[in-house]
Design an enzyme around this catalytic site. Structure first.
Site, short mmCIF file in Angstrom:
data_model
loop_
_atom_site.label_atom_id
_atom_site.label_comp_id
_atom_site.label_asym_id
_atom_site.label_seq_id
_atom_site.Cartn_x
_atom_site.Cartn_y
_atom_site.Cartn_z
N ASP A 19 1.11 -0.97 -0.27
CA ASP A 19 0.21 0.02 0.02
C ASP A 19 0.69 1.40 -0.38
OD1 ASP A 19 -2.27 -1.54 0.30
OD2 ASP A 19 -2.79 -1.50 2.70
N SER A 43 -5.32 18.88 -8.10
CA SER A 43 -4.27 18.22 -7.77
C SER A 43 -4.40 18.41 -6.67
CB SER A 43 -3.48 19.07 -7.87
OG SER A 43 -2.02 18.50 -7.77
N GLY A 55 -3.30 -4.98 1.61
CA GLY A 55 -4.37 -6.41 1.57
C GLY A 55 -4.75 -6.40 1.79
N ASN A 59 -4.55 -8.22 5.59
CA ASN A 59 -4.94 -7.66 6.85
C ASN A 59 -5.40 -8.43 7.77
OD1 ASN A 59 -2.96 -5.97 5.85
ND2 ASN A 59 -5.54 -4.21 4.80
N LEU A 227 -20.58 1.00 10.32
CA LEU A 227 -21.31 2.47 10.42
C LEU A 227 -20.12 3.55 10.41
CD1 LEU A 227 -24.49 1.60 12.37
CD2 LEU A 227 -23.86 1.66 9.93
N ASP A 261 -10.80 -3.92 8.00
CA ASP A 261 -10.16 -5.79 7.78
C ASP A 261 -10.10 -6.02 10.08
OD1 ASP A 261 -10.35 -5.01 5.23
OD2 ASP A 261 -8.78 -4.36 5.34
#
Length: 324
Positions: A19, A43, A55, A59, A227, A261
């Site tokens: 990541d 930008s 990933g 994770n 949530l 995760d």
């Protein structure tokens, strides 16, 4: 500390990625104007940039291993992922079934604003090399199998396998809800024992399948909707009334990426041990706070004892089966 002895195998199929996580102190609403979306050119000056291991599948497995589990990870990595797999193995993740691809490891790039809104881009790379990823080795072992976001063809195949072999499926479609055809999503919903999504994903799931949110919840035994700052809610055909799951307050907020995760890892730990649904989700909430407190999706470290203490402080009692 004592633990309930239960070793239902947990097989996690999902992305393994490197990541690149970025953030800025402003808000997307100040940069993106709905009336100009057809000619968008933005930008943003970033305040932070970090390269980390991630990933979704990896994770979830990472946090599960810290709880003392030995989750089995299914996924694909490139030659640049060798050190990553060594690290996960040292943590306690079973990486024996990870496929070594000649393609570069998948890469996720995400930018988070001050309101914790995110925009990301994903390069699949080795994730597309997924033809060997199968649940067949465990079809007679009554495992809990997790299909989380990764290669669409593999997700389709694994959902079919879960249905054919009557495997206990936690369907975690995630951001792939935007990329999968409706028939794949319907198949995942119908095969799932547990469906877990966030609010946006639930609405997208309803829109793409042409079914109402209520109709989706009427098809799945357990439906968990996360949530964000408002915790999560548990519904589904085996749940009499919606159960609201509170949040566990983090000691600090560094980066929300990966909190979902870690939540899934905590939930799976309890679910594999036959806990009631509410404490499963509460353990997930406790695990999520550690991810929030550290940059990246695998920058946090905790022990089962520490999580149990945080759980007890937030919910007034220790997790079931765990005693100090």
């Amino acid at each position: 500390m004592g633990t309930m002895a239960a070793r239902t195998p947990i097989i996690i199929s999902g992305s393994i990625a490197i990541d690149r996580i970025m953030s800025f102190s402003g808000r997307y609403v100040d940069y993106i104007h709905p009336e100009n979306l057809d000619s968008l050119s933005v930008s943003i000056f970033l305040d932070k940039y970090t390269t980390t291991y991630g990933g979704v599948g990896a994770n979830i497995a990472y946090s599960l291993a810290m709880l003392g589990e030995s989750p089995i990870l299914l996924g694909s990595v490139g030659p640049d992922g060798a050190d990553y797999m060594t690290r996960l193995a040292e943590q306690g993740v079973n990486v024996r079934y990870v496929h070594p691809s000649l393609l570069p490891t998948a890469t996720f790039n995400v930018i988070t604003d001050a309101s914790e809104n995110q925009v990301g881009g994903f390069y699949p790379g080795a994730m597309s090399d997924s033809s060997s990823l199968s649940f067949e080795s465990w079809k007679a072992k009554n495992p809990i199998v997790v299909v989380s976001p990764h290669d669409p063809a593999a997700m389709r195949r694994q959902v079919k396998q879960a249905k054919r072999w009557k495997l206990r499926l936690l369907y975690d479609v995630g951001q792939q809800v935007s990329n999968l055809p409706s028939e794949d999503l319907v198949a995942g919903i119908e095969a799932a024992e547990v469906l877990i999504v966030n609010e946006y994903e639930m609405m997208a799931l309803a829109e793409k399948t042409g079914r109402s949110v209520a109709a989706i919840k009427a098809l799945v035994p357990v439906v968990i909707t996360t949530l964000s700052r408002d915790g999560s809610v548990i519904e589904g055909t085996v749940v009499g009334s919606p159960m609201n799951v509170g949040v566990v307050k983090p000691q600090r907020v560094a980066d929300p990426t990966g909190a979902g995760d870690a939540y899934r890892a905590g939930f799976l730990y309890g679910y594999a041990r036959g806990w009631e649904l509410l404490p499963c989700a509460q353990l997930g909430a406790a695990c999520a706070t550690y991810a929030i407190e550290h940059p990246g999706t695998q920058g946090h470290v905790f022990t089962l004892e520490a999580v149990a203490e945080r759980y007890a402080k937030a919910f007034g009692a220790p997790p079931p089966g765990l005693t100090a």
